[in-house]
Design an enzyme around this catalytic site. Structure first.
Site, PDB file in Angstrom:
ATOM      1  N   GLY A  35       0.806  -1.220   0.000  1.00 11.69           N
ATOM      2  CA  GLY A  35       0.000   0.000   0.000  1.00 11.69           C
ATOM      3  C   GLY A  35       0.836   1.265   0.000  1.00 11.69           C
ATOM      4  O   GLY A  35       2.021   1.220  -0.338  1.00 11.69           O
ATOM      5  N   HIS A  41       4.202   1.750  -7.901  1.00 10.39           N
ATOM      6  CA  HIS A  41       3.157   0.725  -7.856  1.00 10.39           C
ATOM      7  C   HIS A  41       2.248   0.839  -9.081  1.00 10.39           C
ATOM      8  O   HIS A  41       1.856  -0.167  -9.683  1.00 10.39           O
ATOM      9  CB  HIS A  41       2.279   0.892  -6.613  1.00 10.39           C
ATOM     10  CG  HIS A  41       2.991   0.784  -5.303  1.00 10.39           C
ATOM     11  ND1 HIS A  41       3.227   1.858  -4.493  1.00 10.39           N
ATOM     12  CD2 HIS A  41       3.511  -0.296  -4.657  1.00 10.39           C
ATOM     13  CE1 HIS A  41       3.849   1.445  -3.392  1.00 10.39           C
ATOM     14  NE2 HIS A  41       4.043   0.154  -3.468  1.00 10.39           N
TER      15      HIS A  41
HETATM   16  P1  AMP Z   1       5.925  -2.317  -1.642  1.00 14.08           P
HETATM   17  O1  AMP Z   1       4.551  -1.766  -1.497  1.00 14.08           O
HETATM   18  O2  AMP Z   1       7.003  -1.360  -1.238  1.00 14.08           O
HETATM   19  O3  AMP Z   1       6.085  -3.689  -1.043  1.00 14.08           O
HETATM   20  O4  AMP Z   1       6.139  -2.506  -3.195  1.00 14.08           O
HETATM   21  C1  AMP Z   1       5.260  -3.295  -3.961  1.00 14.08           C
HETATM   22  C2  AMP Z   1       5.891  -3.581  -5.284  1.00 14.08           C
HETATM   23  O5  AMP Z   1       6.139  -2.350  -5.966  1.00 14.08           O
HETATM   24  C3  AMP Z   1       7.238  -4.288  -5.144  1.00 14.08           C
HETATM   25  O6  AMP Z   1       7.354  -5.276  -6.163  1.00 14.08           O
HETATM   26  C4  AMP Z   1       8.218  -3.175  -5.359  1.00 14.08           C
HETATM   27  O7  AMP Z   1       9.460  -3.608  -5.886  1.00 14.08           O
HETATM   28  C5  AMP Z   1       7.481  -2.323  -6.372  1.00 14.08           C
HETATM   29  N1  AMP Z   1       8.001  -0.958  -6.352  1.00 14.08           N
HETATM   30  C6  AMP Z   1       8.237  -0.188  -5.270  1.00 14.08           C
HETATM   31  N2  AMP Z   1       8.770   0.995  -5.643  1.00 14.08           N
HETATM   32  C7  AMP Z   1       8.882   0.964  -6.989  1.00 14.08           C
HETATM   33  C8  AMP Z   1       9.366   1.881  -7.963  1.00 14.08           C
HETATM   34  N3  AMP Z   1       9.842   3.076  -7.633  1.00 14.08           N
HETATM   35  N4  AMP Z   1       9.320   1.504  -9.261  1.00 14.08           N
HETATM   36  C9  AMP Z   1       8.837   0.282  -9.615  1.00 14.08           C
HETATM   37  N5  AMP Z   1       8.370  -0.624  -8.749  1.00 14.08           N
HETATM   38  C10 AMP Z   1       8.392  -0.291  -7.447  1.00 14.08           C
END
Ligand code: AMP
Length: 287
Positions: A35, A41
């Protein structure tokens, strides 16, 4: 223009999400998140939307991947906003379980991906971090049974752990790793950027300048780890950033590289103000 689909549904239990997905058109794409959605995301959600008939986003701040003393309690949470943004990105189903739904009384199983879990973030945050990640991703894949699951290159070690797990355990899912979305000054978008105050937010772009300087040397033919790392450290020092680690590793095995002979991943982690941030870049020597 993206439009909220009237049909976005939120499931809170495993039984509910399974019932919702029992007869949906395939392929099904899953984007796991914790989230506090940002453009990173959303870029994953758009890729999933473009390639799948049904898109599921999970929304679960996974306690098992936070060590004691980390930011589990303060991690930004805003389900209403996340659901609206997910709807605008074309998500069909949000799976937002409570902790007790994922880890009921008596929960006793963990998945360990040896070798990939110990270096870098594993060494900085403790080996339990990736055990928590692998276990929750395995559960989400079992619950949602997607054809494709999407992860960000920003968390490259997480993506490597998940890919290895899916292969080793013969999970019938394709793992897609998507490019890192960045702010105009290069800072990788992260939910934790919300912890940065104005001055620290400016300093944080030093991480990207450090990675870019190191990658430029690799691409210009520099092979020595020490020289490449020193260029990155100069950029970090310019912003007064002391890294938890600055590593030059094989992008698949995460083993340290001392002499560059092929593609390398340069990875950095640092505490800046109240935020602990990570980022990476993959660079190849000239042919
Ligand atoms: P998180 O909510 O931080 O667990 O992230 C969910 C997904 O989004 C994970 O696969 C992360 O690697 C991806 N994600 C987070 N930040 C970025 C970003 N800046 N660019 C691309 N994907 C991202």
């Amino acid at each position: 223009m993206t439009q909220q689909r009237a049909t976005i549904k939120t499931a809170r239990t495993i039984a509910e999400v399974r019932a919702l997905l029992a007869a949906v058109p395939r392929p099904v794409g899953l984007v796991p998140t914790m989230g506090a959605l940002h453009e990173g995301h959303l870029s994953l959600l758009r890729l999933a939307r473009a390639a799948n008939a049904t898109v599921v986003m999970s929304l679960f701040v996974n306690p098992a991947q936070f060590a004691a003393g980390e930011d589990l309690a303060s991690y930004p949470r805003d389900e209403e906003r996340d659901t609206r943004l997910a709807g605008e990105a074309g998500v069909d189903v949000v799976f937002a379980p409570a902790t007790a739904e994922m880890y009921p009384e008596g929960f006793a199983t963990a998945i360990e991906v040896a070798g990939l879990s110990e270096p870098l973030e594993g060494s900085a945050r403790g080996a339990a971090h990736f055990r928590g990640v692998a276990t929750v991703v395995a559960k989400l894949l079992n619950i949602v049974a997607p054809d494709v699951a999407y992860f960000g290159q920003k968390d490259a070690q997480q993506a490597a752990v998940v890919r290895r797990m899916a292969r080793d355990l013969d999970m019938p899912v394709a793992i897609e790793v998507c490019p890192t979305a960045r702010a105009p000054d290069g800072l990788a978008l992260s939910s934790r950027n919300a912890y940065l105050d104005g001055e620290d937010r400016v300093r944080a772009a030093g991480l990207w300048r450090a990675l870019s300087a190191a990658a430029a040397l690799v691409e210009a033919g520099e092979r020595e780890r020490g020289v490449i790392a020193a260029a990155a450290q100069r950029e970090l020092a310019g912003e007064g950033i002391r890294a938890d680690y600055l590593a030059i590793v094989d992008p698949d095995t995460l083993v340290e590289v001392t002499t560059v002979a092929g593609p390398v991943m340069i990875a950095v982690a640092a505490r800046i103000g109240a935020a602990r941030l990570i980022d990476n870049i993959v660079a190849s020597p000239p042919a």
